[in-house]
Design a protein around this motif. Structure first.
Motif, PDB file in Angstrom:
ATOM      1  N   SER A   1      10.700   2.610   0.420  1.00  0.00           N
ATOM      2  CA  SER A   1      10.791   3.482   1.328  1.00  0.00           C
ATOM      3  C   SER A   1       9.385   4.441   2.151  1.00  0.00           C
ATOM      4  N   ASN A   2       8.139   4.478   1.206  1.00  0.00           N
ATOM      5  CA  ASN A   2       7.205   5.066   1.060  1.00  0.00           C
ATOM      6  C   ASN A   2       5.928   4.828   1.680  1.00  0.00           C
ATOM      7  N   SER A   3       5.557   5.626   2.990  1.00  0.00           N
ATOM      8  CA  SER A   3       4.414   4.653   3.106  1.00  0.00           C
ATOM      9  C   SER A   3       2.984   4.814   2.294  1.00  0.00           C
ATOM     10  N   GLN A   4       2.901   6.064   1.636  1.00  0.00           N
ATOM     11  CA  GLN A   4       1.373   6.846   0.868  1.00  0.00           C
ATOM     12  C   GLN A   4       1.260   5.797   0.146  1.00  0.00           C
ATOM     13  N   TYR A   5       2.033   4.154  -0.247  1.00  0.00           N
ATOM     14  CA  TYR A   5       2.257   4.008  -1.520  1.00  0.00           C
ATOM     15  C   TYR A   5       1.995   2.451  -0.772  1.00  0.00           C
ATOM     16  N   ILE A   6       2.779   2.095   0.349  1.00  0.00           N
ATOM     17  CA  ILE A   6       2.092   0.620   0.763  1.00  0.00           C
ATOM     18  C   ILE A   6       0.838   0.745   1.372  1.00  0.00           C
ATOM     19  N   MET A   7       0.497   1.740   2.238  1.00  0.00           N
ATOM     20  CA  MET A   7      -0.476   1.130   2.943  1.00  0.00           C
ATOM     21  C   MET A   7      -2.067   1.648   1.717  1.00  0.00           C
ATOM     22  N   PRO A   8      -2.450   1.343   1.132  1.00  0.00           N
ATOM     23  CA  PRO A   8      -3.501   1.350   0.401  1.00  0.00           C
ATOM     24  C   PRO A   8      -3.664  -0.021   0.264  1.00  0.00           C
ATOM     25  N   ILE A   9      -1.807  -0.530  -0.538  1.00  0.00           N
ATOM     26  CA  ILE A   9      -2.122  -2.192  -0.435  1.00  0.00           C
ATOM     27  C   ILE A   9      -2.306  -3.044   0.727  1.00  0.00           C
ATOM     28  N   ILE A  10      -1.794  -2.486   1.676  1.00  0.00           N
ATOM     29  CA  ILE A  10      -2.042  -3.085   2.892  1.00  0.00           C
ATOM     30  C   ILE A  10      -3.131  -3.270   3.583  1.00  0.00           C
ATOM     31  N   GLN A  11      -3.853  -1.930   3.401  1.00  0.00           N
ATOM     32  CA  GLN A  11      -4.783  -2.018   3.984  1.00  0.00           C
ATOM     33  C   GLN A  11      -5.856  -2.806   3.623  1.00  0.00           C
ATOM     34  N   LYS A  12      -6.164  -3.269   2.154  1.00  0.00           N
ATOM     35  CA  LYS A  12      -6.946  -3.831   0.412  1.00  0.00           C
ATOM     36  C   LYS A  12      -6.579  -5.446   1.447  1.00  0.00           C
ATOM     37  N   ILE A  13      -5.555  -5.893   1.747  1.00  0.00           N
ATOM     38  CA  ILE A  13      -5.106  -7.106   2.818  1.00  0.00           C
ATOM     39  C   ILE A  13      -6.003  -7.056   3.326  1.00  0.00           C
ATOM     40  N   TYR A  14      -6.064  -6.969   4.462  1.00  0.00           N
ATOM     41  CA  TYR A  14      -6.497  -6.022   5.596  1.00  0.00           C
ATOM     42  C   TYR A  14      -8.121  -6.222   5.259  1.00  0.00           C
ATOM     43  N   ASP A  15      -8.842  -4.892   4.023  1.00  0.00           N
ATOM     44  CA  ASP A  15      -9.880  -5.553   3.524  1.00  0.00           C
ATOM     45  C   ASP A  15     -10.929  -7.115   3.975  1.00  0.00           C
ATOM     46  N   ASP A  16      -9.938  -7.759   2.715  1.00  0.00           N
ATOM     47  CA  ASP A  16     -10.183  -9.152   2.493  1.00  0.00           C
ATOM     48  C   ASP A  16     -10.216 -10.054   4.381  1.00  0.00           C
ATOM     49  N   VAL A  17      -9.016  -9.849   4.713  1.00  0.00           N
ATOM     50  CA  VAL A  17      -9.262 -10.117   6.141  1.00  0.00           C
ATOM     51  C   VAL A  17     -10.555  -9.664   7.453  1.00  0.00           C
ATOM     52  N   ASN A  18     -11.092  -8.562   6.827  1.00  0.00           N
ATOM     53  CA  ASN A  18     -11.972  -8.141   7.651  1.00  0.00           C
ATOM     54  C   ASN A  18     -13.277  -8.745   7.216  1.00  0.00           C
ATOM     55  N   GLY A  19     -13.131  -9.204   5.945  1.00  0.00           N
ATOM     56  CA  GLY A  19     -14.383 -10.023   5.467  1.00  0.00           C
ATOM     57  C   GLY A  19     -14.742 -11.376   5.802  1.00  0.00           C
ATOM     58  N   LEU A  20     -13.591 -12.446   6.194  1.00  0.00           N
ATOM     59  CA  LEU A  20     -13.614 -13.696   6.700  1.00  0.00           C
ATOM     60  C   LEU A  20     -13.820 -13.218   8.021  1.00  0.00           C
ATOM     61  N   VAL A  21     -13.475 -12.179   8.640  1.00  0.00           N
ATOM     62  CA  VAL A  21     -14.251 -12.732  10.319  1.00  0.00           C
ATOM     63  C   VAL A  21     -15.576 -12.029  10.111  1.00  0.00           C
ATOM     64  N   GLN A  22     -16.037 -10.678   9.666  1.00  0.00           N
ATOM     65  CA  GLN A  22     -17.343 -10.670   9.388  1.00  0.00           C
ATOM     66  C   GLN A  22     -18.060 -12.047   8.789  1.00  0.00           C
ATOM     67  N   GLY A  23     -17.596 -12.844   7.691  1.00  0.00           N
ATOM     68  CA  GLY A  23     -18.298 -13.778   7.468  1.00  0.00           C
ATOM     69  C   GLY A  23     -18.046 -15.042   8.500  1.00  0.00           C
ATOM     70  N   ALA A  24     -17.703 -14.939   9.520  1.00  0.00           N
ATOM     71  CA  ALA A  24     -17.533 -15.775  10.888  1.00  0.00           C
ATOM     72  C   ALA A  24     -18.608 -15.857  11.298  1.00  0.00           C
ATOM     73  N   GLU A  25     -18.836 -14.201  11.699  1.00  0.00           N
ATOM     74  CA  GLU A  25     -20.545 -13.317  12.275  1.00  0.00           C
ATOM     75  C   GLU A  25     -21.534 -13.861  11.680  1.00  0.00           C
ATOM     76  N   VAL A  26     -21.393 -13.934  10.114  1.00  0.00           N
ATOM     77  CA  VAL A  26     -22.635 -14.541   9.517  1.00  0.00           C
ATOM     78  C   VAL A  26     -22.651 -15.831   9.786  1.00  0.00           C
ATOM     79  N   ASN A  27     -22.073 -16.467  10.109  1.00  0.00           N
ATOM     80  CA  ASN A  27     -22.068 -18.213  10.537  1.00  0.00           C
ATOM     81  C   ASN A  27     -23.411 -18.162  11.300  1.00  0.00           C
ATOM     82  N   ASN A  28     -23.007 -17.196  12.642  1.00  0.00           N
ATOM     83  CA  ASN A  28     -23.912 -17.176  14.046  1.00  0.00           C
ATOM     84  C   ASN A  28     -25.112 -16.894  13.143  1.00  0.00           C
TER      85      ASN A  28
END
Length: 349
Positions: free
Chosen positions: A104-131
């Motif tokens: 129950s400590n957000s300072q531990y969990i948020m860096p992990i979640i942000q890494k996951i979000y960054d990975d998905v962010n890369g997929l969305v950026q890849g869609a715009e690269v295709n365009n």
């Protein structure tokens, strides 16, 4: 206690992408072909020369194309390229999330979640690269050529042959002693103005092509008739020179993208000089992906969030083993209503 489904979902990922400052600067092509959304996406909506629908042509085997971009896609949807990639949270990250959530400590969990979000962010950026790759293909060849999954697709926009030229021998801009780029550009501007009544006032080229102009003898002599080639030309001087001489604003576009094999490529190729008019050249049309269609009909348990006008971010709950699969998909293609007002020159063959 929050679980993995609360922390990783399409709404949160979409918000993260939208609020990320690094995603707020558009590609050059996005400013020339603004985004538009429509239901479905049939080729009859995508216009090329003379407002006619774009033709999907078969591509012959073992033939050399002017530019064959490897744009990844998984299948063809209503005759349009359909791009889709997915990712799952790794076993290690999932265990780390569970441990951090248990504490129950957000300072531990948020860096992990942000890494996951960054990975998905890369997929969305890849869609715009295709365009952007498709838009720059249009501006450098007049066509869109896609090769992937052993399928070749050739989207023919019916670019006029008279609006293309390949310079030969001493006329090539790489021959700094003998070539006369200003005269070439004036000739190309006249072709478009005679055909359309509209004089191109903008141009696009790569840094390599721009450097041909920086060291060109005829341009240096025009800049400094007394000192001749002794003049040291700067970017600012050359851009002002073309603006004053020809009323031409030149964008030096050297932005790159990476492929999965680690190689980097330019969006706009070397040795091409493209003249374009003021204003928008067409639109980047986004259609309805299967994921978005399911969302609209209510026939899905997945969560779907639309970003960038038409890129669908979908998260699917997987009960065993507990996980979240994230899918990024788009159906997109540029139109080119002003294709007849463009001139494409190959300045070094």
């Amino acid at each position: 206690m929050a679980n993995i489904f609360d922390l990783v979902n399409s709404k949160e990922i979409g918000t993260y992408y939208t609020n990320n400052p690094s995603n707020s600067v558009p590609y050059l092509g996005a400013t020339l072909f603004p985004s538009k959304k429509q239901l479905g996406l049939d080729l009859s909506w995508i216009k090329g020369a003379n407002e006619l629908p774009v033709a999907l042509m078969p591509s012959a085997f073992d033939t050399k194309a002017t530019l064959r971009d490897r744009v990844g896609f998984s299948k063809i949807e209503t005759e349009m390229p359909f791009f889709r990639e997915a990712m799952r949270i790794g076993e290690k990250d999932r265990q780390e999330i569970n441990k951090a959530a248990g504490a129950s400590n957000s300072q531990y969990i948020m860096p992990i979640i942000q890494k996951i979000y960054d990975d998905v962010n890369g997929l969305v950026q890849g869609a715009e690269v295709n365009n952007e790759r498709m838009r720059m293909q249009l501006l450098s060849t007049g066509k869109i050529l896609i090769t992937a999954n052993r399928v070749n697709l050739d989207y023919d926009y019916k670019f006029k042959a008279a609006h293309k030229e390949t310079l030969l021998t001493t006329a090539r801009w790489s021959d700094s002693e003998n070539s006369t780029p200003v005269e070439d550009i004036m000739r190309w501007q006249k072709v478009i103005e005679d055909d359309t009544g509209e004089k191109p006032t903008r141009a696009i080229c790569s840094l390599k092509t721009w450097n041909y102009l920086m060291v060109n003898k005829s341009i240096k002599l025009d800049l400094n008739p007394i000192g001749g080639q002794n003049v040291i030309v700067t970017d600012a001087m050359l851009k002002q020179y073309f603006q004053t001489k020809l009323g031409l604003s030149i964008a030096v576009y050297n932005k790159k993208y990476a492929l999965q094999d680690g190689s980097t490529n330019q969006f706009f190729p070397d040795d091409i000089f493209t003249l374009i008019p003021e204003g928008n050249l067409g639109n980047t049309y986004y259609g309805t992906t299967p994921e978005e269609s399911d969302l609209m009909s209510g026939n899905t348990d997945a969560q779907v969030q639309i970003v960038n006008t038409g890129v669908a971010v979908t998260t699917i709950k997987i009960p065993h083993p507990v996980n979240v699969e994230t899918i990024v998909s788009e159906i997109a293609m540029p139109s080119f209503e002003r294709i007849d007002s463009i001139f494409i020159a190959t300045v070094h063959a």
